[in-house]
Design an enzyme around this catalytic site. Structure first.
Site, PDB file in Angstrom:
ATOM      1  NE  ARG A 123     -25.292 -58.589  30.409  1.00 32.28           N
ATOM      2  CZ  ARG A 123     -25.601 -57.696  31.553  1.00 32.28           C
ATOM      3  NH1 ARG A 123     -24.768 -58.024  32.554  1.00 32.28           N
ATOM      4  NH2 ARG A 123     -26.670 -56.834  31.514  1.00 32.28           N
TER       5      ARG A 123
ATOM      6  CE1 TYR B 238     -29.919 -59.136  19.556  1.00 36.03           C
ATOM      7  CE2 TYR B 238     -27.873 -58.947  20.381  1.00 36.03           C
ATOM      8  CZ  TYR B 238     -28.586 -59.411  19.408  1.00 36.03           C
ATOM      9  OH  TYR B 238     -28.034 -60.325  18.683  1.00 36.03           O
ATOM     10  CD  GLU B 239     -29.566 -60.830  25.642  1.00 29.59           C
ATOM     11  OE1 GLU B 239     -29.936 -60.795  26.816  1.00 29.59           O
ATOM     12  OE2 GLU B 239     -30.649 -61.230  24.714  1.00 29.59           O
ATOM     13  N   GLY B 240     -27.949 -55.732  27.325  1.00 23.80           N
ATOM     14  CA  GLY B 240     -27.516 -54.906  28.102  1.00 23.80           C
ATOM     15  C   GLY B 240     -26.583 -54.408  27.262  1.00 23.80           C
TER      16      GLY B 240
END
Length: 592
Positions: free
Chosen positions: A298, A436-438
């Protein structure tokens, strides 16, 4: 089409003056490297970025990766660039010396990673995902996993992936269906994963997949998830890859809006009897292992938001200086950089990028302070700050990158909509970063929930207290307008924190409704705080003999612009939060 150059002077300023690289080196026992370290490393990295990676950026966008017989073939030229990257020792820069790393500070590696990501975002995703795999194995793996996998991953000889998402289980990991069946000292993995970045390629001898799956007797929900190492090629007893291909294949590539040079794979595990995997950590505790990978990634994605914005800014700046449009009273033609509105857009980009860079580097430095802490109390303090800043870095920086890459297109006018000018690629490539990655919403819920409500706002209060102290210590009369604006933003953040703590206890929808506004508010505040500190340093350094007055005065102008034009968003976001969630939840589904 502009050439890319890392903003060397700005990067060195942030590392040495704002982050405190020398102090980090001292704490890590690296005093002999401290002086001139940033300058030397960034100068060398810039050469690889500018000369090798940047020219391949358009190639990756236009050609992309291909797949033949379940084997992914990377963009032409990518493999040679990756080999040069490894031969120069860049993958091991901040790696653990126990496994062949150079042991240099993480924050220095972040500055270097900005170069790769600005030069060629799609290519840079490969080493980014490898870093997540390294973190997970080093933190949670047993000794054998560490000895077999870390040296090759840290050297870059092998790359790593994260296999989390499934067709029916995106963010909702509780719905994950992939299976892991115990078999002696390993497990048989089966299932399908989607959106796997650099899931396959031919640049290295092996690829190390980190895969989430469920054991047969695992409890339902996220408490029943385990994490496994699944290598593309199985290893012998000495840890060397054999000719035996594991049952893990890329079965298709996604067709995407951007980052075409990065192969995004659908991965299938176990179509021919089951892929062999090895447990990382303990059974049914894969969620904790996953967050080790995820939190590292992140912050890495936040860095990508900074990097692609910098590349777009350089492109737009070059165009604005060259594009002749408009006539003065004497009949002379002028470049568009002389138009006030174009200057507004360029200065919004420049000041915002400086704020983003300061926050990204400062946040990453917290991991160095954690690693080198003198005692448990100091370690806990820095870990909490790192945890607090992570969703802000991921959420705010990537959201702001959408606006900044848009401005780069806008500065080009109609030519910005034409692919041949190149600026549209940055706009398209940046779009994935908020997802992406949350997603942004997930980062916002993390910040308002785990990082604010869970501890009663203590971590946020500590950050605001530090901001007040820093601002109160700035006495330069030339900067008091900037200081006053930033102090007002701090008090808006205090009001936002208090509102969150009060409303969440009585309104179930309050936190979710206000979360994105809260996260963006904290992002603009952090950016303004760090730019104000930078302006104070620049103001002080103006008196130094031989100082670069042009650079230092530009730092002050950027901080003033941000205070005048961007920080007012903090007050507007507070007002949006305080309106509550009633209207957001008022419509029935049918009314939509």
């Amino acid at each position: 089409m502009s050439d890319y150059r890392y903003p060397y002077q700005e990067g060195v300023f942030v590392l040495n003056q704002l982050v405190g690289l020398e102090q980090i080196c001292h704490q890590a026992g690296l005093d002999e490297f401290a002086e001139g370290l940033a300058e030397a490393v960034l100068d060398e990295a810039s050469k690889l970025g500018s000369e090798q990676l940047a020219p391949l950026n358009v190639t990756g966008d236009r050609l992309g990766a291909t797949i033949e017989n379940n084997n992914v073939i990377e963009t032409p030229g990518f493999s040679n660039a990756y080999q040069q990257f490894c031969d120069s020792g860049w993958p091991s820069l901040a790696g653990n010396p126990e496994f062949g790393g150079q042991g240099l500070p993480n924050v220095l590696a972040v500055a270097v990673n900005e170069i790769w990501q600005s030069a060629n975002l799609a290519w840079s995703l490969c080493p980014l995902l490898t870093q997540g795999a390294i973190e997970a194995i080093e933190t949670h793996g047993n000794d054998q996993l560490k000895q077999h996998y870390l040296p090759k991953l840290i050297s870059g000889e092998w790359t790593g992936t994260m296999n989390l998402t499934e067709p029916d289980a995106g963010t909702d990991l509780a719905a994950l269906k992939s299976k892991a069946v115990p078999e002696g000292d390993h497990y048989r993995i089966s299932g399908q994963k989607i959106f796997i970045t650099w899931g396959d390629h031919q640049m290295t001898d092996n690829i190390v997949h980190l895969v989430l799956a469920r054991l047969p007797d695992a409890p339902a929900g996220v408490k029943g998830i385990s994490l496994f190492v699944v290598p593309k090629y199985l290893l012998d007893e000495q840890g060397n890859p054999t000719a035996q291909r594991n049952d893990a294949y890329a079965v298709s590539l996604e067709h995407k809006l951007g980052i075409h040079g990065s192969p995004t794979c659908v991965m299938s595990f176990g179509d021919n009897g089951g892929a062999i995997g090895y447990l990382v950590g303990k059974e049914n505790q894969g969620l904790a292992c996953m967050f080790t990978m995820m939190n590292d990634a992140r912050q890495g994605v936040g860095l990508q938001g900074l990097a692609i914005s910098e590349r777009a800014y350089q492109h737009a700046l070059a165009y604005a200086k060259e594009r002749i449009q408009g006539t003065l009273r004497d009949g002379s033609r002028i470049s568009i950089i002389q138009h006030p509105d174009v200057r507004r857009m360029l200065l919004q980009m420049k000041s915002s990028i400086q704020a983003m860079r300061a926050l990204v580097y400062v946040a990453r430095a917290e991991s160095d302070y954690v690693n080198n802490a003198a005692d448990e109390t100091a370690q806990l303090k820095h870990q909490k700050r790192n945890d607090l800043l992570t969703p802000i870095v991921k959420g705010w920086v990537t959201e702001l990158s959408q606006e900044l890459t848009y401005l780069a297109v806008q500065i080009h006018g109609g030519m910005g909509f034409i692919e041949e000018t190149g600026v549209a690629q940055y706009y398209r490539d940046a779009r994935i970063l908020t997802i992406y990655e949350g997603t942004t919403g997930i980062q916002a819920l993390d910040l308002i929930g785990r990082k604010t409500l869970v501890d009663g706002g203590v971590a946020v209060s500590d950050l605001l207290s530090e901001m007040r102290d820093d601002l109160g210590a700035i006495s330069a009369p030339e900067l008091q307008d900037i200081v006053t604006a930033t102090q007002a933003a701090v008090e808006h953040a205090e009001d936002a924190k208090q509102w969150v703590l009060a409303q969440a206890a009585q309104d179930a929808s309050a936190a979710g409704s206000a979360s994105v506004s809260y996260m963006m508010l904290m992002g603009y505040l952090c950016g303004g705080w760090l730019l104000t500190k930078s302006a104070a340093i620049a103001q002080r350094d103006l008196a130094n003999e031989g100082a670069d007055l042009e650079f230092l005065n530009a730092k002050i102008i950027s901080a003033r612009f941000f205070a005048e034009q961007m920080l007012p968003r903090v007050g507007a976001l507070l007002a949006a939060m305080q309106s509550g969630g009633d209207t957001i939840m008022a419509m029935s589904e049918a009314q939509f």
